[in-house]
Design a protein around this motif. Structure first.
Motif, PDB file in Angstrom:
ATOM      1  N   TYR A  12      48.037  70.007  11.113  1.00 40.81           N
ATOM      2  CA  TYR A  12      47.852  71.385  10.661  1.00 40.81           C
ATOM      3  C   TYR A  12      48.490  72.363  11.639  1.00 40.81           C
ATOM      4  O   TYR A  12      49.257  73.241  11.248  1.00 40.81           O
ATOM      5  N   LEU A  13      48.182  72.209  12.919  1.00 42.50           N
ATOM      6  CA  LEU A  13      48.671  73.152  13.920  1.00 42.50           C
ATOM      7  C   LEU A  13      50.193  73.108  14.047  1.00 42.50           C
ATOM      8  O   LEU A  13      50.854  74.152  14.028  1.00 42.50           O
ATOM      9  N   VAL A  14      50.743  71.917  14.143  1.00 39.07           N
ATOM     10  CA  VAL A  14      52.192  71.786  14.303  1.00 39.07           C
ATOM     11  C   VAL A  14      52.929  72.367  13.096  1.00 39.07           C
ATOM     12  O   VAL A  14      53.855  73.171  13.243  1.00 39.07           O
ATOM     13  N   VAL A  15      52.503  71.995  11.910  1.00 35.25           N
ATOM     14  CA  VAL A  15      53.233  72.438  10.717  1.00 35.25           C
ATOM     15  C   VAL A  15      52.981  73.915  10.416  1.00 35.25           C
ATOM     16  O   VAL A  15      53.871  74.597   9.905  1.00 35.25           O
ATOM     17  N   SER A  16      51.823  74.432  10.771  1.00 32.43           N
ATOM     18  CA  SER A  16      51.595  75.880  10.633  1.00 32.43           C
ATOM     19  C   SER A  16      52.620  76.651  11.457  1.00 32.43           C
ATOM     20  O   SER A  16      53.229  77.618  10.982  1.00 32.43           O
ATOM     21  N   LEU A  17      52.807  76.216  12.683  1.00 35.89           N
ATOM     22  CA  LEU A  17      53.761  76.902  13.560  1.00 35.89           C
ATOM     23  C   LEU A  17      55.201  76.724  13.071  1.00 35.89           C
ATOM     24  O   LEU A  17      55.987  77.672  13.098  1.00 35.89           O
ATOM     25  N   VAL A  18      55.542  75.528  12.614  1.00 37.00           N
ATOM     26  CA  VAL A  18      56.893  75.292  12.096  1.00 37.00           C
ATOM     27  C   VAL A  18      57.146  76.158  10.863  1.00 37.00           C
ATOM     28  O   VAL A  18      58.201  76.788  10.737  1.00 37.00           O
ATOM     29  N   SER A  19      56.179  76.213   9.963  1.00 36.68           N
ATOM     30  CA  SER A  19      56.339  77.015   8.740  1.00 36.68           C
ATOM     31  C   SER A  19      56.469  78.497   9.060  1.00 36.68           C
ATOM     32  O   SER A  19      57.350  79.184   8.521  1.00 36.68           O
ATOM     33  N   ALA A  20      55.594  78.974   9.921  1.00 33.15           N
ATOM     34  CA  ALA A  20      55.658  80.390  10.301  1.00 33.15           C
ATOM     35  C   ALA A  20      56.996  80.697  10.963  1.00 33.15           C
ATOM     36  O   ALA A  20      57.630  81.720  10.674  1.00 33.15           O
ATOM     37  N   ASN A  21      57.437  79.810  11.846  1.00 34.62           N
ATOM     38  CA  ASN A  21      58.692  80.050  12.542  1.00 34.62           C
ATOM     39  C   ASN A  21      59.885  80.016  11.588  1.00 34.62           C
ATOM     40  O   ASN A  21      60.825  80.792  11.737  1.00 34.62           O
ATOM     41  N   THR A  22      59.838  79.161  10.606  1.00 31.82           N
ATOM     42  CA  THR A  22      60.918  79.106   9.615  1.00 31.82           C
ATOM     43  C   THR A  22      61.034  80.428   8.863  1.00 31.82           C
ATOM     44  O   THR A  22      62.134  80.950   8.670  1.00 31.82           O
ATOM     45  N   VAL A  23      59.892  80.967   8.453  1.00 31.99           N
ATOM     46  CA  VAL A  23      59.895  82.260   7.754  1.00 31.99           C
ATOM     47  C   VAL A  23      60.421  83.352   8.688  1.00 31.99           C
ATOM     48  O   VAL A  23      61.255  84.176   8.298  1.00 31.99           O
ATOM     49  N   LEU A  24      59.937  83.363   9.938  1.00 32.37           N
ATOM     50  CA  LEU A  24      60.374  84.391  10.887  1.00 32.37           C
ATOM     51  C   LEU A  24      61.869  84.289  11.193  1.00 32.37           C
ATOM     52  O   LEU A  24      62.559  85.302  11.282  1.00 32.37           O
ATOM     53  N   LEU A  25      62.364  83.066  11.335  1.00 30.15           N
ATOM     54  CA  LEU A  25      63.795  82.881  11.576  1.00 30.15           C
ATOM     55  C   LEU A  25      64.626  83.354  10.383  1.00 30.15           C
ATOM     56  O   LEU A  25      65.676  83.983  10.558  1.00 30.15           O
ATOM     57  N   ALA A  26      64.165  83.045   9.189  1.00 35.49           N
ATOM     58  CA  ALA A  26      64.892  83.460   7.986  1.00 35.49           C
ATOM     59  C   ALA A  26      64.977  84.976   7.879  1.00 35.49           C
ATOM     60  O   ALA A  26      65.946  85.509   7.329  1.00 35.49           O
ATOM     61  N   ARG A  27      63.979  85.641   8.415  1.00 32.41           N
ATOM     62  CA  ARG A  27      63.965  87.114   8.382  1.00 32.41           C
ATOM     63  C   ARG A  27      64.664  87.734   9.589  1.00 32.41           C
ATOM     64  O   ARG A  27      64.773  88.952   9.680  1.00 32.41           O
ATOM     65  N   GLY A  28      65.062  86.902  10.540  1.00 32.96           N
ATOM     66  CA  GLY A  28      65.716  87.418  11.742  1.00 32.96           C
ATOM     67  C   GLY A  28      64.755  88.103  12.687  1.00 32.96           C
ATOM     68  O   GLY A  28      65.155  88.956  13.479  1.00 32.96           O
ATOM     69  N   SER A  29      63.500  87.727  12.647  1.00 35.86           N
ATOM     70  CA  SER A  29      62.478  88.361  13.480  1.00 35.86           C
ATOM     71  C   SER A  29      62.493  87.810  14.902  1.00 35.86           C
ATOM     72  O   SER A  29      62.552  86.597  15.119  1.00 35.86           O
ATOM     73  N   ALA A  30      62.404  88.702  15.863  1.00 36.52           N
ATOM     74  CA  ALA A  30      62.355  88.299  17.266  1.00 36.52           C
ATOM     75  C   ALA A  30      61.063  87.552  17.593  1.00 36.52           C
ATOM     76  O   ALA A  30      61.009  86.813  18.577  1.00 36.52           O
ATOM     77  N   ALA A  31      60.053  87.701  16.767  1.00 40.28           N
ATOM     78  CA  ALA A  31      58.787  86.996  16.990  1.00 40.28           C
ATOM     79  C   ALA A  31      58.972  85.482  16.923  1.00 40.28           C
ATOM     80  O   ALA A  31      58.162  84.724  17.471  1.00 40.28           O
ATOM     81  N   ALA A  32      60.053  85.042  16.292  1.00 40.07           N
ATOM     82  CA  ALA A  32      60.329  83.605  16.198  1.00 40.07           C
ATOM     83  C   ALA A  32      60.481  82.984  17.582  1.00 40.07           C
ATOM     84  O   ALA A  32      60.151  81.809  17.768  1.00 40.07           O
ATOM     85  N   VAL A  33      60.943  83.740  18.541  1.00 38.58           N
ATOM     86  CA  VAL A  33      61.103  83.215  19.899  1.00 38.58           C
ATOM     87  C   VAL A  33      59.744  82.845  20.489  1.00 38.58           C
ATOM     88  O   VAL A  33      59.560  81.756  21.033  1.00 38.58           O
ATOM     89  N   GLY A  34      58.776  83.731  20.364  1.00 40.28           N
ATOM     90  CA  GLY A  34      57.438  83.455  20.873  1.00 40.28           C
ATOM     91  C   GLY A  34      56.767  82.293  20.165  1.00 40.28           C
ATOM     92  O   GLY A  34      56.153  81.427  20.797  1.00 40.28           O
ATOM     93  N   VAL A  35      56.908  82.264  18.840  1.00 42.28           N
ATOM     94  CA  VAL A  35      56.308  81.179  18.067  1.00 42.28           C
ATOM     95  C   VAL A  35      56.955  79.851  18.461  1.00 42.28           C
ATOM     96  O   VAL A  35      56.262  78.835  18.608  1.00 42.28           O
ATOM     97  N   SER A  36      58.249  79.845  18.684  1.00 45.71           N
ATOM     98  CA  SER A  36      58.918  78.595  19.054  1.00 45.71           C
ATOM     99  C   SER A  36      58.470  78.104  20.423  1.00 45.71           C
ATOM    100  O   SER A  36      58.373  76.897  20.648  1.00 45.71           O
ATOM    101  N   MET A  37      58.150  79.011  21.325  1.00 41.33           N
ATOM    102  CA  MET A  37      57.651  78.612  22.644  1.00 41.33           C
ATOM    103  C   MET A  37      56.265  77.978  22.528  1.00 41.33           C
ATOM    104  O   MET A  37      55.994  76.946  23.144  1.00 41.33           O
ATOM    105  N   VAL A  38      55.406  78.577  21.716  1.00 40.05           N
ATOM    106  CA  VAL A  38      54.082  78.001  21.493  1.00 40.05           C
ATOM    107  C   VAL A  38      54.218  76.648  20.806  1.00 40.05           C
ATOM    108  O   VAL A  38      53.556  75.668  21.179  1.00 40.05           O
ATOM    109  N   LEU A  39      55.091  76.570  19.836  1.00 42.08           N
ATOM    110  CA  LEU A  39      55.328  75.327  19.121  1.00 42.08           C
ATOM    111  C   LEU A  39      55.793  74.224  20.068  1.00 42.08           C
ATOM    112  O   LEU A  39      55.344  73.077  19.972  1.00 42.08           O
ATOM    113  N   ALA A  40      56.665  74.547  20.987  1.00 39.33           N
ATOM    114  CA  ALA A  40      57.174  73.550  21.933  1.00 39.33           C
ATOM    115  C   ALA A  40      56.048  72.961  22.781  1.00 39.33           C
ATOM    116  O   ALA A  40      55.995  71.753  23.012  1.00 39.33           O
ATOM    117  N   VAL A  41      55.138  73.802  23.221  1.00 42.76           N
ATOM    118  CA  VAL A  41      54.012  73.320  24.028  1.00 42.76           C
ATOM    119  C   VAL A  41      53.097  72.432  23.195  1.00 42.76           C
ATOM    120  O   VAL A  41      52.700  71.344  23.629  1.00 42.76           O
TER     121      VAL A  41
END
Length: 78
Positions: A12-41
Motif C-alpha cells: 500500500y505505502l510503496v504503490v501509494s507513493l509511486v501513484s502519487a508521484n506519477t500524477v505529480l510528474l505528469a503535471r510537472g509539479s516540483a512536489a514530485a521531487v519530495g515524494v520521490s525522496m520519501v519513496l526512495a527511503v
C-alpha cells in the motif's frame, strides 16, 4: 496473520507513493521531487525485508495493498 497485514501495508505505502508521484510528474509539479525522496527511503527499507516473505498468501496481500495504494495515491495527488 500479522505478517500478511504488514506485507499488505508495505504494498500500500510503496504503490501509494509511486501513484502519487506519477500524477505529480505528469503535471510537472516540483512536489514530485519530495515524494520521490520519501519513496526512495521507503523502497530501501522494504527491499531489505520483502525478500524474506514467501508464499501465495503474501503475494495476494501485497497485491491487495498495492491496488488500494494505487487508488489512494491517485486521489492524494489528484
Amino acid at each position: 496473520m500479522r505478517g500478511l497485514v504488514t506485507v499488505a501495508a508495505r504494498g500500500y505505502l510503496v504503490v501509494s507513493l509511486v501513484s502519487a508521484n506519477t500524477v505529480l510528474l505528469a503535471r510537472g509539479s516540483a512536489a514530485a521531487v519530495g515524494v520521490s525522496m520519501v519513496l526512495a527511503v521507503v523502497w530501501w527499507f522494504n527491499a531489505k525485508t520483502a525478500a524474506r516473505v514467501d508464499g501465495w498468501r503474501a503475494a495476494v496481500a501485497y497485491a491487495v495493498g498495492s491496488g488500494l495504494g494505487t487508488l489512494t495515491g491517485m486521489a492524494a495527488a489528484g
